[in-house]
Design an enzyme around this catalytic site. Structure first.
Site, short mmCIF file in Angstrom:
data_model
loop_
_atom_site.label_atom_id
_atom_site.label_comp_id
_atom_site.label_asym_id
_atom_site.label_seq_id
_atom_site.Cartn_x
_atom_site.Cartn_y
_atom_site.Cartn_z
N LYS A 84 0.88 -1.19 0.17
CA LYS A 84 -0.02 0.09 0.21
C LYS A 84 0.85 1.24 0.14
CE LYS A 84 -4.35 0.56 2.51
NZ LYS A 84 -4.96 0.47 3.73
C1 E4P Z 1 -8.36 1.54 3.74
O1 E4P Z 1 -7.51 0.42 3.25
C2 E4P Z 1 -8.08 2.23 5.31
O2 E4P Z 1 -7.41 1.15 6.05
C3 E4P Z 1 -9.42 2.37 5.73
O3 E4P Z 1 -10.47 2.13 5.26
C4 E4P Z 1 -9.43 3.70 6.43
O4 E4P Z 1 -10.89 3.90 7.12
P1 E4P Z 1 -11.05 4.90 8.25
O5 E4P Z 1 -11.43 6.42 7.59
O6 E4P Z 1 -12.18 4.33 8.80
O7 E4P Z 1 -9.74 5.02 9.19
#
Ligand code: E4P
Length: 221
Positions: A84
């Site tokens: 990522k």
């Molecule tokens: C995506 O890969 C992120 O880990 C995640 O969806 C972030 O979500 P949040 O906005 O609830 O922290």
């Protein structure tokens, strides 16, 4: 639409994986930091053993060269790991090089159609538009997923749309209807998808009727 769990918690992952409907997992530095006592690499390798599908592990370096080095290392941790990278110039630069090496990259923190276009040009395997965080600032997060899916379709782009930052079951429905390829959600939302009061009362009544009519069988476990 593939269903991913957005957590680094092994118990949550094992429980949902046992339903037979878990396609993958996404983690981020905040989620991993909640799992105290775990080394990042060991934790990701453990998750990759439980879930055969894509497991996203996020780089924490900030400049392009360090992101590339970190991404190349993460890619060796397991066959199903996805690196990522953030949607920044450095993240795009690392993504384009990792993609050329054949490494799958999930470009995260996407909040606009143009950012999604850039990620696709950099060879991203997944683009992660953040639905809930847009809703938090009074913008329509679900509409962004729809627009990116439409733009990728019109442009013949193969990058998969992974709806992220999901807060409610309604977000999941909207992502599916918008044509997202995958949706990642917290454990709580995954559990909410299965439950319906009519399913619960319906099953309770079926079993009560069965036990009344078959008292001997009803005592068998
Ligand atoms: C995506 O890969 C992120 O880990 C995640 O969806 C972030 O979500 P949040 O906005 O609830 O922290």
């Amino acid at each position: 639409m593939q269903l991913f769990l957005d957590t680094a918690n092994l118990e949550e992952i094992s429980e949902i994986a046992s339903w037979g409907v878990l396609d993958g997992v996404t983690t981020n530095p905040s989620l991993v930091s909640k799992e105290s006592g775990w080394d990042f690499k060991k934790l990701v390798k453990e998750i990759c053993k439980i879930v055969p599908g894509p497991v996203s592990a996020e780089c924490v370096s900030e400049d392009a060269e360090a992101l590339l080095k970190e991404g190349r290392d993460i890619a060796t941790w397991a066959e199903n790991v996805v690196v990522k990278c953030p949607l920044t110039p450095a993240g795009l630069s690392a993504c384009s090089k990792l993609a050329k090496d054949g490494i799958k990259v999930n470009v995260t923190l996407c909040f606009s159609v143009n950012q999604a276009l850039l990620a696709a040009r950099a060879g991203a395997y997944f683009i992660s538009p953040f639905v809930g965080r847009l809703d938090d600032i009074n913008q329509d997060g679900a509409a962004l997923v729809e627009q990116i899916a439409e733009m990728y379709h019109v442009q013949g782009i193969e990058t998969q749309v992974l709806a992220a930052s999901i807060r409610t079951p309604m977000h999941v429905e909207k992502a599916a209807l918008a044509g997202a390829d995958a949706c990642t959600m917290p454990y709580k939302v995954f559990k909410q998808l299965v439950s319906h009061p009519l399913t619960e009362t319906g099953l309770k009544n079926f079993l009560a009727d069965w036990k009344k009519a078959h008292p001997a069988v009803a005592t068998q476990k």
